[in-house]
Design a protein around this motif. Structure first.
Motif, short mmCIF file in Angstrom:
data_model
loop_
_atom_site.label_atom_id
_atom_site.label_comp_id
_atom_site.label_asym_id
_atom_site.label_seq_id
_atom_site.Cartn_x
_atom_site.Cartn_y
_atom_site.Cartn_z
N ALA A 6 22.53 67.42 -34.58
CA ALA A 6 23.18 68.06 -35.73
C ALA A 6 22.13 68.74 -36.58
O ALA A 6 20.93 68.40 -36.51
N LYS A 7 22.55 69.70 -37.41
CA LYS A 7 21.62 70.33 -38.34
C LYS A 7 21.08 69.23 -39.28
O LYS A 7 21.86 68.45 -39.83
N GLY A 8 19.78 69.16 -39.43
CA GLY A 8 19.18 68.16 -40.33
C GLY A 8 18.92 66.81 -39.64
O GLY A 8 18.28 65.93 -40.22
N GLU A 9 19.42 66.65 -38.43
CA GLU A 9 19.17 65.38 -37.71
C GLU A 9 17.73 65.37 -37.22
O GLU A 9 17.17 66.41 -36.87
N SER A 10 17.13 64.17 -37.18
CA SER A 10 15.72 64.13 -36.81
C SER A 10 15.46 63.26 -35.59
O SER A 10 16.25 62.37 -35.24
N ILE A 11 14.33 63.54 -34.98
CA ILE A 11 13.79 62.68 -33.91
C ILE A 11 12.53 62.05 -34.48
O ILE A 11 11.63 62.77 -34.93
N ARG A 12 12.47 60.72 -34.49
CA ARG A 12 11.23 60.07 -34.96
C ARG A 12 10.21 60.08 -33.83
O ARG A 12 10.50 59.62 -32.72
N THR A 13 9.04 60.61 -34.11
CA THR A 13 8.02 60.75 -33.07
C THR A 13 6.89 59.75 -33.23
O THR A 13 6.12 59.54 -32.29
N GLU A 14 6.75 59.17 -34.42
CA GLU A 14 5.62 58.24 -34.61
C GLU A 14 5.85 57.38 -35.84
O GLU A 14 6.40 57.84 -36.83
N ILE A 15 5.39 56.13 -35.75
CA ILE A 15 5.20 55.33 -36.96
C ILE A 15 3.70 55.08 -37.05
O ILE A 15 3.01 55.07 -36.02
N SER A 16 3.21 54.90 -38.26
CA SER A 16 1.78 54.62 -38.42
C SER A 16 1.68 53.54 -39.50
O SER A 16 1.76 53.82 -40.70
N CYS A 17 1.56 52.29 -39.02
CA CYS A 17 1.63 51.14 -39.94
C CYS A 17 0.31 50.95 -40.69
O CYS A 17 -0.77 51.15 -40.12
N LYS A 18 0.43 50.57 -41.94
CA LYS A 18 -0.74 50.35 -42.80
C LYS A 18 -0.83 48.86 -43.11
O LYS A 18 0.19 48.20 -43.33
N TYR A 19 -2.05 48.37 -43.14
CA TYR A 19 -2.26 46.92 -43.22
C TYR A 19 -3.02 46.53 -44.47
O TYR A 19 -3.56 47.36 -45.21
N ASP A 20 -3.10 45.19 -44.69
CA ASP A 20 -4.08 44.62 -45.62
C ASP A 20 -4.68 43.42 -44.88
O ASP A 20 -4.30 43.14 -43.74
N ARG A 21 -5.59 42.74 -45.57
CA ARG A 21 -6.29 41.68 -44.83
C ARG A 21 -5.35 40.57 -44.33
O ARG A 21 -5.42 40.19 -43.16
N PRO A 22 -4.42 40.07 -45.20
CA PRO A 22 -3.53 39.02 -44.69
C PRO A 22 -2.67 39.49 -43.50
O PRO A 22 -2.45 38.72 -42.56
N SER A 23 -2.22 40.75 -43.54
CA SER A 23 -1.35 41.18 -42.42
C SER A 23 -2.15 41.37 -41.14
O SER A 23 -1.64 41.14 -40.04
N VAL A 24 -3.42 41.78 -41.27
CA VAL A 24 -4.26 41.87 -40.06
C VAL A 24 -4.50 40.47 -39.51
O VAL A 24 -4.37 40.21 -38.30
N ARG A 25 -4.81 39.54 -40.42
CA ARG A 25 -5.07 38.16 -39.99
C ARG A 25 -3.85 37.59 -39.24
O ARG A 25 -3.98 36.98 -38.18
N ARG A 26 -2.67 37.84 -39.81
CA ARG A 26 -1.43 37.33 -39.18
C ARG A 26 -1.21 37.96 -37.81
O ARG A 26 -0.87 37.27 -36.85
N LEU A 27 -1.43 39.28 -37.75
CA LEU A 27 -1.24 39.98 -36.47
C LEU A 27 -2.17 39.40 -35.40
O LEU A 27 -1.77 39.13 -34.27
N LEU A 28 -3.43 39.19 -35.79
CA LEU A 28 -4.40 38.64 -34.84
C LEU A 28 -4.00 37.23 -34.42
O LEU A 28 -4.01 36.89 -33.23
N ARG A 29 -3.62 36.42 -35.38
CA ARG A 29 -3.25 35.02 -35.07
C ARG A 29 -2.09 34.96 -34.10
O ARG A 29 -2.05 34.12 -33.20
N ALA A 30 -1.13 35.88 -34.30
CA ALA A 30 0.06 35.91 -33.42
C ALA A 30 -0.34 36.21 -31.98
O ALA A 30 0.41 35.95 -31.05
#
Ligand code: SAH
Ligand code: AVI
Length: 333
Positions: free
Chosen positions: A285-309
């Motif tokens: 449709a006009k105005g409809e989008s296709i998402r091509t990328e996400i680019s997540c931003k972190y902080d120290r606790p979220s990096v630590r959690r991601l690594l631990r997981a």
């Protein structure tokens, strides 16, 4: 040796194998494109940005004044590469999503200076670009064993079984941010599986910061990011014989502070039908989008959690200017 294919044209076996691989690649792409475009929020996987043109456009992005990520990470590497190498004196560097490996030279230089450099394994989905990177590195480091691996790291790392240990696994550029949380966890878990007790992971992550700074980085004034974004449609047109009207889409990138991520979209400027052989006809449709990328931003606790997981332990954290972070992680037993 030759074999006859169904239409009785004789094809050398090696060429046939290559053709089968190409067929597999097209089949995988068709499946992923079909799945992505069937979603309520239409999506295409960001790995399809990176044909040769897309990889060149990304290199241009890294030099834009608004795109601070590469410069910030380079500064951290220049400051800390030597101490990171001294931590465990790696003999092999395995790099995920290596691209042109520009910043990698800082790590290779530090390993050479420390007298431990033996092998470099760049992994990337972009075959031609990877081969060119490997060629250049062989010229620059004549005694270095360069063993490139073409792989989709969201499926498998594609690293050789036997590596000279200890290994430094590097995943730079904040490319981990292009994977959503479950995909990022499984990817790091795959890295963890490939690690032995004395190996380390060096992970580059972009950090959370004011919206205007992040949004400017993904909406540059020269329109390079917009061309990079649209390049994905050219890739799908070429590889799958689709008929996306590339000029019929505009680039949009916005930051979601709740989800701590940039989203890049291609917005259809009119109602249109796209024909994709092997996939079907897709209505936008006009105005409809296709998402091509996400680019997540972190902080120290979220990096630590991601690594631990992923059974990894944050061992060192370098983030002096608050824009970007380099983390060194060790395998947890
Ligand atoms: N590491 C470089 C390049 C980052 S651009 C830097 O820091 O500047 C992201 C790179 O990852 C590209 O070279 C792209 O081809 C590669 N890439 C993206 N998705 C990938 C995937 N699923 N598997 C393997 N490589 C991928
Ligand atoms: C490769 N990756 C980390 C880049 C990023 O910032 O997410 C890709 C990119 N997209 C737009 N500009 C750069």
């Amino acid at each position: 040796m030759t074999r006859c294919s169904a239409n009785t044209v004789a094809v050398p076996v090696e060429r046939e194998v290559a053709l089968e691989r190409a067929d597999d690649r097209i089949a995988v792409m068709a499946r992923e494109v079909a799945e992505g475009l069937a979603r309520r929020q239409k999506e295409l996987p960001p790995k399809y940005f990176y044909d040769e043109r897309g990889s060149d456009l990304f290199e241009r992005i890294t030099k834009l004044p608004e795109y601070y990520l590469t410069r910030a990470e380079r500064a951290l590497l220049e400051e800390h590469a030597r101490s990171i190498v001294e931590l465990f004196r790696p003999r092999t560097l395995v790099e995920l999503g290596a691209g042109s490996a520009v910043k990698t030279r800082i790590l290779l230089g530090a390993m050479r200076d420390a007298g431990c450099l033996e092998e470099y394994v760049p992994i990337d989905v972009s075959r031609e670009f990877l081969q060119e990177t490997a060629r250049q590195l062989r010229r620059e480091y004549p005694s270095l064993r360069v063993v490139p691996a073409v792989a989709d790291i969201s499926e498998s790392l594609g690293v050789p079984e036997r590596l000279t240990r200890p290994v430094l696994f590097a995943f730079l550029g904040s490319t981990i941010g292009n994977f959503d949380a479950p995909a990022a966890r499984s990817l790091l878990a795959r890295v963890r599986q490939a690690m032995r007790p004395f190996d380390r992971l060096l992970l580059g992550t972009d950090l959370r910061k004011p919206r205007r700074v992040i949004e400017a980085a993904y909406n540059d004034s020269r329109g390079v990011t917009a061309s990079f974004n649209r390049n994905m449609l050219r890739v799908v047109n070429r590889e799958l014989g689709a008929d996306f009207d590339v000029a019929g889409f505009t680039h949009r990138a916005f930051y979601s502070a709740e989800r701590h991520r940039i989203e890049m979209h291609l917005v259809s400027s009119r109602e249109q039908m796209v024909h994709i052989p092997l996939v079907g006809t897709v209505h936008l449709a006009k105005g409809e989008s296709i998402r091509t990328e996400i680019s997540c931003k972190y902080d120290r606790p979220s990096v630590r959690r991601l690594l631990r997981a992923a059974s990894l332990q944050l061992e060192r954290w370098f983030a002096e200017d608050g824009r970007f972070a380099l983390s060194v992680a060790s395998p947890r037993p």
